[in-house]
Design an enzyme around this catalytic site. Structure first.
Site, mmCIF file in Angstrom:
data_model
loop_
_atom_site.group_PDB
_atom_site.id
_atom_site.type_symbol
_atom_site.label_atom_id
_atom_site.label_comp_id
_atom_site.label_asym_id
_atom_site.label_seq_id
_atom_site.Cartn_x
_atom_site.Cartn_y
_atom_site.Cartn_z
ATOM 1 N N ASN A 217 0.896 -1.180 -0.037
ATOM 2 C CA ASN A 217 0.110 0.019 0.113
ATOM 3 C C ASN A 217 0.782 1.235 0.094
ATOM 4 O O ASN A 217 2.209 1.160 0.220
ATOM 5 C CB ASN A 217 -0.999 0.016 1.210
ATOM 6 C CG ASN A 217 -0.106 -0.026 2.403
ATOM 7 O OD1 ASN A 217 0.496 0.794 3.030
ATOM 8 N ND2 ASN A 217 -0.227 -1.144 3.227
ATOM 9 N N ASP A 287 -3.903 -6.611 5.089
ATOM 10 C CA ASP A 287 -4.698 -7.543 5.856
ATOM 11 C C ASP A 287 -4.351 -9.062 5.245
ATOM 12 O O ASP A 287 -5.087 -9.870 5.952
ATOM 13 C CB ASP A 287 -6.050 -7.146 5.506
ATOM 14 C CG ASP A 287 -6.468 -6.089 6.511
ATOM 15 O OD1 ASP A 287 -5.996 -5.962 7.476
ATOM 16 O OD2 ASP A 287 -7.386 -5.264 5.989
ATOM 17 N N LYS A 297 10.508 -16.642 -9.999
ATOM 18 C CA LYS A 297 9.613 -15.683 -10.504
ATOM 19 C C LYS A 297 8.476 -16.273 -11.246
ATOM 20 O O LYS A 297 8.634 -17.232 -12.653
ATOM 21 C CB LYS A 297 10.393 -15.001 -11.541
ATOM 22 C CG LYS A 297 9.754 -13.722 -12.378
ATOM 23 C CD LYS A 297 10.461 -12.892 -12.905
ATOM 24 C CE LYS A 297 9.750 -11.852 -13.898
ATOM 25 N NZ LYS A 297 10.531 -11.219 -14.731
ATOM 26 N N ILE A 316 -2.435 -7.648 14.339
ATOM 27 C CA ILE A 316 -1.496 -7.405 15.412
ATOM 28 C C ILE A 316 -2.075 -6.562 16.546
ATOM 29 O O ILE A 316 -1.886 -6.875 17.787
ATOM 30 C CB ILE A 316 -0.309 -6.789 14.917
ATOM 31 C CG1 ILE A 316 0.253 -7.396 13.444
ATOM 32 C CG2 ILE A 316 0.917 -6.547 15.585
ATOM 33 C CD1 ILE A 316 1.374 -6.754 12.936
ATOM 34 N N PHE A 333 -4.402 3.431 14.919
ATOM 35 C CA PHE A 333 -4.766 4.362 14.021
ATOM 36 C C PHE A 333 -5.985 3.661 12.978
ATOM 37 O O PHE A 333 -5.741 2.249 12.935
ATOM 38 C CB PHE A 333 -3.586 4.510 13.033
ATOM 39 C CG PHE A 333 -2.592 5.616 13.610
ATOM 40 C CD1 PHE A 333 -1.923 5.615 14.704
ATOM 41 C CD2 PHE A 333 -2.747 6.829 12.984
ATOM 42 C CE1 PHE A 333 -0.975 6.544 14.950
ATOM 43 C CE2 PHE A 333 -2.082 7.930 13.534
ATOM 44 C CZ PHE A 333 -1.093 8.024 14.694
ATOM 45 N N LYS A 347 -13.684 -0.432 16.290
ATOM 46 C CA LYS A 347 -12.100 -0.843 16.452
ATOM 47 C C LYS A 347 -11.703 -0.750 17.822
ATOM 48 O O LYS A 347 -10.864 -1.593 18.361
ATOM 49 C CB LYS A 347 -11.367 -0.335 15.273
ATOM 50 C CG LYS A 347 -10.223 -0.989 14.865
ATOM 51 C CD LYS A 347 -9.767 -0.361 13.612
ATOM 52 C CE LYS A 347 -8.155 -0.777 13.273
ATOM 53 N NZ LYS A 347 -7.823 -0.039 11.855
ATOM 54 N N LYS A 351 -10.732 -4.159 19.691
ATOM 55 C CA LYS A 351 -9.193 -4.490 19.837
ATOM 56 C C LYS A 351 -8.542 -4.224 21.207
ATOM 57 O O LYS A 351 -7.312 -4.471 21.328
ATOM 58 C CB LYS A 351 -8.481 -3.742 18.659
ATOM 59 C CG LYS A 351 -8.898 -4.278 17.327
ATOM 60 C CD LYS A 351 -7.934 -3.724 16.448
ATOM 61 C CE LYS A 351 -8.662 -4.273 14.608
ATOM 62 N NZ LYS A 351 -7.355 -4.028 13.712
#
Ligand SMILES: Cc1cc2nc3c(=O)[nH]c(=O)nc-3n(C[C@H](O)[C@H](O)[C@H](O)COP(=O)(O)O)c2cc1C
Length: 411
Positions: A217, A287, A297, A316, A333, A347, A351
């Protein structure tokens, strides 16, 4: 709260003493960085330093006259009592580079030049950056002088190892201007997190599909590193589990544990869990990872389409939330695109987080790869707060709020 986008150290007063080492050539860049951060800088040069760096360069960049050692007693300036004026004016005093000679002068407490006199008279924190030939540095006389100064509360910053101007390799290099500036910013920051162990995760993860391709990302690690940097400036010991990023800032003072994949990040975080008193989960962790990673490859010939089978990575933050002791603080975050508040609060609860910082990654000037951010701080109790500005300034406001909320039991 919109935070000012101007230099974060606006109007802070730094006295820079430059002595006669070859590394004095780095000081115009140091002055430029301090001024860019908003600092006012006054410079004193020794006679020897004038051989290595131009007064005009330093006065142009600082926007101030540059003082000479002999201005202490000069007819022209002595009446201004410059050593007392500069000593009282300074919020931080820096000697960079600091020669073996000047270290001896300071250790003896001599006041026969403007630098020695000003540093005796100041109540500001003093930082020195010894830089010299490795043998000069190792000499017992120099070592004793540096120990004496450290014992009096001077921050003696270890020289770096590398190629020295004398042609030798070894310890004795002046750190880069960015690193010196970081030490100055730290000296200018009130210490309300002294000794706190802060573990930060930052950057993206990479989930390799084969040896040359991965899923990732656009995270640059900027927000996490800004949180890490600010905690360090406030006196915390900071360890960063850092995904693969392009270098965009100094990592000086931070203990870095480099990782690549989410599994590696999980292992590194769990290994440091008993060390940490506060855990900041700012990394953009993938994720999913490939169910099977090809050893070699994957070739395109004869494969019009291929399907990827993905499997979920461990969560985590949730794992830390379950494993942590009640006196460890977990800050998460959330990068969301929809239904921000509802998702963030869910969340927080799911968590076991003590605080969550949520941003809308689709909003302009927010989230991935941006230098600015808008974050909403949500805690189980207390009002939400919204901070907007440069990531560095947002990180400062977030820590101020967390410390102010009494989140750290050992404070
Ligand atoms: C080319 C050259 C490079 C020098 N580099 C250093 C140095 O890196 N560190 C150091 O301690 N002294 C160095 N010296 C010696 C200092 O310039 C000398 O000790 C001087 O008296 C220091 O004065 P100051 O501490 O008042 O600036 C160098 C001398 C020369 C000729």
């Amino acid at each position: 709260m919109a935070l000012s986008a101007s230099g974060s150290f606006k109007g802070r007063r730094v006295l820079l003493c430059v002595t006669g080492g070859i590394a004095a050539y780095k000081t115009p860049e140091l002055v430029r960085r301090l001024v860019k951060a908003g600092c006012e800088v006054e410079v004193i040069l020794t006679r020897a330093a004038e051989k290595f760096v131009a007064r005009l360069a330093l006065s142009t960049l600082s926007g101030q006259r540059v003082w000479r050692e002999e201005d202490l007693l000069s007819d022209e300036h002595g009446f201004e009592i410059p050593h007392i004026r500069l000593a009282e004016w300074a919020e931080a005093a820096v000697v960079a580079p600091c020669t073996a000679n000047t270290a001896a002068v300071l250790a003896q407490g001599r006041a026969d030049g403007l630098i020695g006199a000003a540093l005796l008279a100041t109540r500001a924190p003093v930082l020195i950056f010894p830089a010299m030939n490795a043998h000069m540095l190792e000499h017992p006389a120099t070592q004793e002088n540096l120990r004496t100064l450290a014992g009096r509360g001077v921050r003696v910053v270890e020289p770096a190892v590398g190629a020295l101007a004398c042609g030798e390799e070894g310890r004795g290099r002046l750190p880069e201007p960015e690193e010196i500036a970081e030490e100055v910013f730290r000296a200018l920051t009130p210490k309300d997190m002294v000794g706190l162990h802060v573990l930060v995760t930052a950057g993206p993860t990479r989930e390799y599909l084969d040896p040359v391709r991965f899923i990732s990302n656009p995270s640059t690690g900027r927000m996490g590193l800004a949180m890490a940097r600010e905690a360090w400036r406030r006196g915390a010991e900071v360890r960063v589990v850092l995904g693969p990023i392009e270098a965009h800032c100094s990592l000086h003072g931070l203990e870095i544990i480099p990782v690549v994949s989410a599994l590696e990040m999980r292992d590194a975080v769990m290994d440091s869990l008993s060390w940490a008193q506060a855990i900041v989960k700012a990394a953009a962790v993938g994720d999913y990872r490939a169910k099977e990673r090809a050893e070699r490859k994957v070739k395109r010939e004869g494969r019009e389409e291929i399907s990827l089978e993905l499997t979920q990575n461990p969560d985590i933050a949730a794992e830390v939330g379950r494993a942590k002791h009640p006196d460890q603080i977990l800050i998460g975050f959330a990068a969301e695109t929809d239904d921000l508040l509802h998702n963030a609060r869910a969340k927080l609860e799911r968590k076991g987080l003590d605080a969550i910082l949520v941003n809308d990654v689709l909003a302009a000037g927010c989230g991935f790869a941006s230098e600015t951010n808008t974050l909403r701080l949500i805690c189980p109790v207390g009002e939400d707060e919204v901070f907007s500005g440069l990531k560095e300034d947002v990180a400062r406001a977030v820590w101020s709020s967390l410390v102010g909320r009494g989140l750290f039991p050992m404070r």
